[in-house]
Scaffold this motif. Structure first.
Motif, PDB file in Angstrom:
ATOM      1  N   GLU A 165      -0.787 -27.219 -24.975  1.00 31.96           N
ATOM      2  CA  GLU A 165      -1.948 -27.042 -24.478  1.00 31.96           C
ATOM      3  C   GLU A 165      -2.299 -25.606 -25.064  1.00 31.96           C
ATOM      4  O   GLU A 165      -1.323 -24.807 -25.268  1.00 31.96           O
ATOM      5  CB  GLU A 165      -1.955 -26.876 -22.646  1.00 31.96           C
ATOM      6  N   ILE A 167      -4.362 -22.315 -23.814  1.00 26.01           N
ATOM      7  CA  ILE A 167      -4.285 -21.771 -22.336  1.00 26.01           C
ATOM      8  C   ILE A 167      -4.859 -20.339 -22.685  1.00 26.01           C
ATOM      9  O   ILE A 167      -4.923 -19.641 -23.647  1.00 26.01           O
ATOM     10  CB  ILE A 167      -3.016 -21.673 -21.697  1.00 26.01           C
ATOM     11  N   TYR A 244      -6.669 -16.572 -25.949  1.00 29.92           N
ATOM     12  CA  TYR A 244      -6.484 -18.127 -26.021  1.00 29.92           C
ATOM     13  C   TYR A 244      -5.527 -18.364 -27.160  1.00 29.92           C
ATOM     14  O   TYR A 244      -5.610 -18.104 -28.306  1.00 29.92           O
ATOM     15  CB  TYR A 244      -7.986 -18.443 -26.599  1.00 29.92           C
ATOM     16  N   GLU A 247       0.304 -22.865 -25.648  1.00 28.58           N
ATOM     17  CA  GLU A 247       1.335 -22.470 -24.553  1.00 28.58           C
ATOM     18  C   GLU A 247       2.785 -22.326 -25.149  1.00 28.58           C
ATOM     19  O   GLU A 247       3.415 -21.247 -24.413  1.00 28.58           O
ATOM     20  CB  GLU A 247       1.188 -23.670 -23.663  1.00 28.58           C
ATOM     21  N   GLN A 261      -0.758 -16.900 -16.892  1.00 29.37           N
ATOM     22  CA  GLN A 261      -1.935 -17.938 -17.286  1.00 29.37           C
ATOM     23  C   GLN A 261      -2.767 -17.949 -16.429  1.00 29.37           C
ATOM     24  O   GLN A 261      -3.024 -17.806 -15.104  1.00 29.37           O
ATOM     25  CB  GLN A 261      -1.483 -19.302 -17.100  1.00 29.37           C
ATOM     26  N   PRO A 264      -5.834 -22.110 -15.093  1.00 26.43           N
ATOM     27  CA  PRO A 264      -4.900 -23.211 -15.629  1.00 26.43           C
ATOM     28  C   PRO A 264      -5.676 -24.546 -15.960  1.00 26.43           C
ATOM     29  O   PRO A 264      -5.256 -25.543 -16.733  1.00 26.43           O
ATOM     30  CB  PRO A 264      -3.937 -23.409 -14.739  1.00 26.43           C
ATOM     31  N   ALA A 267      -7.167 -25.227 -18.947  1.00 29.46           N
ATOM     32  CA  ALA A 267      -6.300 -25.607 -20.535  1.00 29.46           C
ATOM     33  C   ALA A 267      -6.711 -26.774 -21.205  1.00 29.46           C
ATOM     34  O   ALA A 267      -7.152 -27.693 -20.775  1.00 29.46           O
ATOM     35  CB  ALA A 267      -4.950 -25.856 -20.082  1.00 29.46           C
TER      36      ALA A 267
END
Length: 309
Positions: A165, A167, A244, A247, A261, A264, A267
């Motif tokens: 992802e 995140i 950005y 992950e 984070q 969430p 994401a």
């Protein structure tokens, strides 16, 4: 064809690959004047220039682009033949050239390159860090690395990483000062570390998910823009603002509490990184060895087995 030109063709490809005569000369262990002489010999034979030269840059002419497009695959087949002969002698050898974005180095490439170096000491690996969508055939690379959705359909694709992802992260110190955003719209009131594409010059709009799970592209404000996602992580850790980022690149910092984070549910899922290459290139022993190792390491990672050291 004048057979005396054959040694010059690899020099022409090196100038294109390196983007200049001096860089090609350094790679080939030649003088810049010798490289220039070889290129001019080919241009004289063709009757038209391959490169347009200025004091600051070297770029392909239209005719040169067409010539390189035909020359690179042919030279690749010659290199493959040499590599296959080396394999018949029981070794993986030659030069394996891979084009990869900076972000792929810690995510996938570093452990692969390290293990390849251990297993195949006769092989030279050359990794070109390039965040653009390069034409690996025209640039003389054996393979490239991209996110799965950007790989052309006519290429063979081999997964290097699981899906992950993208995140939003920031430090507790930044959030204590600026406050924590409670929704995507609140990003407009924060200092966001932006990303600019080197090749196109465009500024990346962050791909996020809204509360309904729909994809949205968000243009964010901020005092800093970078061209390297790893530097965005460093700036976030320096309390500059919100980054950005993929992950896995901040997994340790999240676990240690140095980063948090944000939002969430926003994401954005990415398909992961893939090695890609033309179908014919898969026959080369050097690339087969790399692909086999990539599959082996991904399988061990999925099963929780320890990686080679």
């Amino acid at each position: 064809m004048d057979r005396t030109l054959l040694p010059h063709l690899a020099i022409v490809l090196a100038v294109h690959r390196r983007g200049g005569f001096a860089a090609a000369a350094a790679e080939l262990g030649m003088s810049a004047s010798a490289v220039s002489h070889a290129v001019r010999a080919v241009e004289d034979h063709l009757g038209q220039p391959i490169f347009a030269r200025t004091t600051r840059s070297v770029r392909l002419t239209e005719a040169g682009a067409g010539f390189i497009g035909m020359l690179a695959p042919a030279m690749g087949e010659i290199a493959d033949a040499v590599d296959r002969f080396g394999e018949s002698l029981g070794r993986v050898s030659g030069v394996l050239r891979i084009n990869a974005p900076h972000v792929a180095l810690p995510l996938a490439m570093t452990p692969l390159v390290a293990e390849m170096a251990r297993r195949h000491p006769d092989l030279v690996m050359e990794i070109t860090c390039d965040d653009g969508l390069a034409d690996i055939v025209a640039s003389g690379h054996d393979a490239g690395v991209r996110l799965g959705h950007t790989v052309a359909q006519d290429m063979v694709a081999v997964r290097l990483t699981p899906p992950f992802e993208a995140i939003l992260v920031a430090t507790p110190r930044y959030l204590a000062t600026a406050g924590e955003p409670r929704g995507i719209e609140a990003l407009q009131r924060h200092n966001c570390i932006g990303f600019r594409f080197v090749t196109s010059g465009g500024v990346y709009a962050w791909d996020l998910r809204d509360q309904a799970g729909a994809h949205v592209s968000v243009e964010v404000p901020g005092t800093v823009r970078v061209t390297d996602a790893l530097y965005a992580r460093d700036l976030a850790l320096a309390h500059v603002g919100i980054a950005y980022i993929f992950e896995p690149l901040v997994r340790a910092e999240l676990r240690e509490g140095r980063l948090r984070q944000l939002l969430p549910r926003s994401a954005f899922g990415e398909p992961g990184l893939f090695l890609y290459f033309p179908r014919r290139a898969a026959q080369a022993p050097k690339l087969r060895a790399f692909v086999d190792l990539a599959r082996e390491m991904l399988e061990k990672s999925a099963s929780g087995q320890p990686q080679p050291r």
